[in-house]
Write an enzyme that holds these catalytic residues in place. Structure first.
Site, mmCIF file in Angstrom:
data_model
loop_
_atom_site.group_PDB
_atom_site.id
_atom_site.type_symbol
_atom_site.label_atom_id
_atom_site.label_comp_id
_atom_site.label_asym_id
_atom_site.label_seq_id
_atom_site.Cartn_x
_atom_site.Cartn_y
_atom_site.Cartn_z
ATOM 1 C CG ASP A 89 -1.438 2.812 5.961
ATOM 2 O OD1 ASP A 89 -2.446 3.238 5.357
ATOM 3 O OD2 ASP A 89 -0.659 3.549 6.573
ATOM 4 C CG ASP A 105 -1.825 1.181 1.278
ATOM 5 O OD1 ASP A 105 -2.448 1.470 0.238
ATOM 6 O OD2 ASP A 105 -1.912 1.843 2.320
ATOM 7 C CD GLU A 165 -4.485 1.390 -3.959
ATOM 8 O OE1 GLU A 165 -5.651 1.772 -4.033
ATOM 9 O OE2 GLU A 165 -3.653 1.858 -3.162
#
Ligand SMILES: [Zn+2]
Length: 403
Positions: free
Chosen positions: A356, A189, A273
């Site tokens: 997170d 993350d 991501e």
């Protein structure tokens, strides 16, 4: 595999003159043909492609004699660059529908930006020994050796940086010794407070080089603005400013290289991501932090290193709610949209989630799910070193809590 080795050149005076001449001639050719193409298009609606330009270049070299003094590949590559600039522009024009990323090819300026020329290998015109690089027309140029240069040379780009340093980027076809296969997979993350939080709970702090060097930068900018145009003090101030920027870039690149190398070495599949950094940078409050974090560069590093070492980098869609989903039960908690909420208890299963780490675990689960959904056995085999059936991946997904 192709790998670029960067070395700092220490040319003698005549070599320095010739490098600058080559850069100048490459720029001259680029600008000359850009003007010609523009003019022909305006007057006769004709386009001039690379081959046509190349033929004209031969004629031009008879007219403009000093073009003959430099490496002919430098000039040809200039034409190739121009061709690429045109192609990118038109490809983008077709694709973009109003929102354009690539602008029309611009004229190259003499000052203010870094300058370079590229030369190609033919018949041993480029060679590397201990601390010398042989370049066409230049002979042996000395360089500082920082790493072993291995493989077959393809081409060399010589760059003069803003502060007048000379750097050669030597592109080689080389064998890369692969890291041993590992079974570990990881989800990342990426953030601002921490550079990243991994699914195994590891937190990597954000070094924020830009911010820490901000005072020095401001000082250098101020000094420059106080100098008189054309004075030698202005040149000095410019070099000082460029040096400060260069130091930030070097520190950051070093950090990114070490981190990406370690993650690639330790993990088989890396899920993260798919950031739309360009969109995020529009949010001005976050802009400085985001560009400082240089995630795009980091992801690029992970991607090319994954190819070197048979690893897989899997991106997860931007709209996947990685933060809001509870990793234990899949409950989506809209309250977590609030960025200030660093930890939360799941209203559905009561488990305690660190924001997170929970997101990283979800990203790992979603990434593995996407990999199985793609379902190419080749990917699964390469990722784990041996053939792993989709069921094993499925089991990992369950273990990660995203069934
Ligand atoms: Zn839950």
């Amino acid at each position: 595999m192709q790998k670029a080795f960067k070395v700092t050149l220490t040319p003698n005076h005549s070599q320095e003159v010739l490098i600058n001449k080559s850069i100048g001639c490459a720029r001259f050719v680029y600008n000359h043909f850009l003007a010609l193409r523009q003019q022909l298009y305006l007057t006769e609606q004709k386009t001039l492609n690379y081959n046509a330009c190349s033929q004209q270049l031969t004629l031009l070299k008879k007219e403009v004699e000093w073009l003959q003094e430099v490496d002919k590949f430098a000039l040809q590559n200039s034409l190739r660059n121009l061709e690429t600039a045109y192609k990118n522009f038109f490809a983008d024009l077709k694709k973009a529908k109003g929102k354009r990323n690539v602008g029309f090819p611009k004229f190259k300026k003499k000052h203010g930006c870094k300058q370079s020329y590229k030369t190609n290998l033919t018949n041993g015109n480029i060679q590397v020994i201990q601390n010398g690089l042989k370049l066409p027309k230049m002979g042996w140029v000395k360089f500082h050796k920082s790493q072993d240069i291995t493989g077959t040379i393809i081409n060399v780009t010589v760059t003069r940086t803003n502060r007048g340093k000379y750097i050669a980027s030597i592109l080689c076809e080389t064998e890369i010794e692969k890291y041993p296969q590992v079974a570990q997979n990881i989800g990342l993350d990426l953030g601002i407070k921490s550079y990243l939080v991994a699914s195994n709970g590891e937190v990597v702090d954000n070094p924020k080089y830009y911010r820490t060097q901000k005072r020095k930068l401001r000082k250098a900018h101020k000094k420059l603005s106080r100098t008189v145009k054309g004075s030698s003090n202005r040149v000095k101030a410019k070099i000082k400013l460029a040096l400060t920027y260069e130091r930030i870039t070097n520190l950051r690149d070093d950090f990114l290289h070490k981190l990406s190398t370690r993650l690639i070495r330790e993990n088989s599949i890396i899920c993260l991501e798919d950031l739309r950094v360009a969109n995020m940078v529009r949010n001005h409050k976050l802009a400085l932090s985001i560009s400082d974090a240089s995630w795009t560069k980091f992801i690029t590093m992970l991607e090319y290193k994954s190819v070197w070492h048979d690893r897989v980098v899997q991106k997860v869609g931007t709209f996947y709610p990685s933060s809001q989903t509870c990793n234990h039960c899949g409950f989506i908690n809209p309250l977590v949209k609030d960025l200030k909420l660093r930890e939360w208890s799941c209203p559905s299963c009561n488990s305690y989630n660190l924001r997170d780490k929970n997101a990283a675990l979800n990203i790992l689960g979603e990434g593995l799910r996407l990999l199985t959904a793609v379902g190419t056995p080749e990917v699964i085999k390469n990722a784990c070193g041996e053939f792993v059936s989709p069921e094993v991946i499925q089991a990992e997904i369950v273990e990660a809590g995203i069934a």
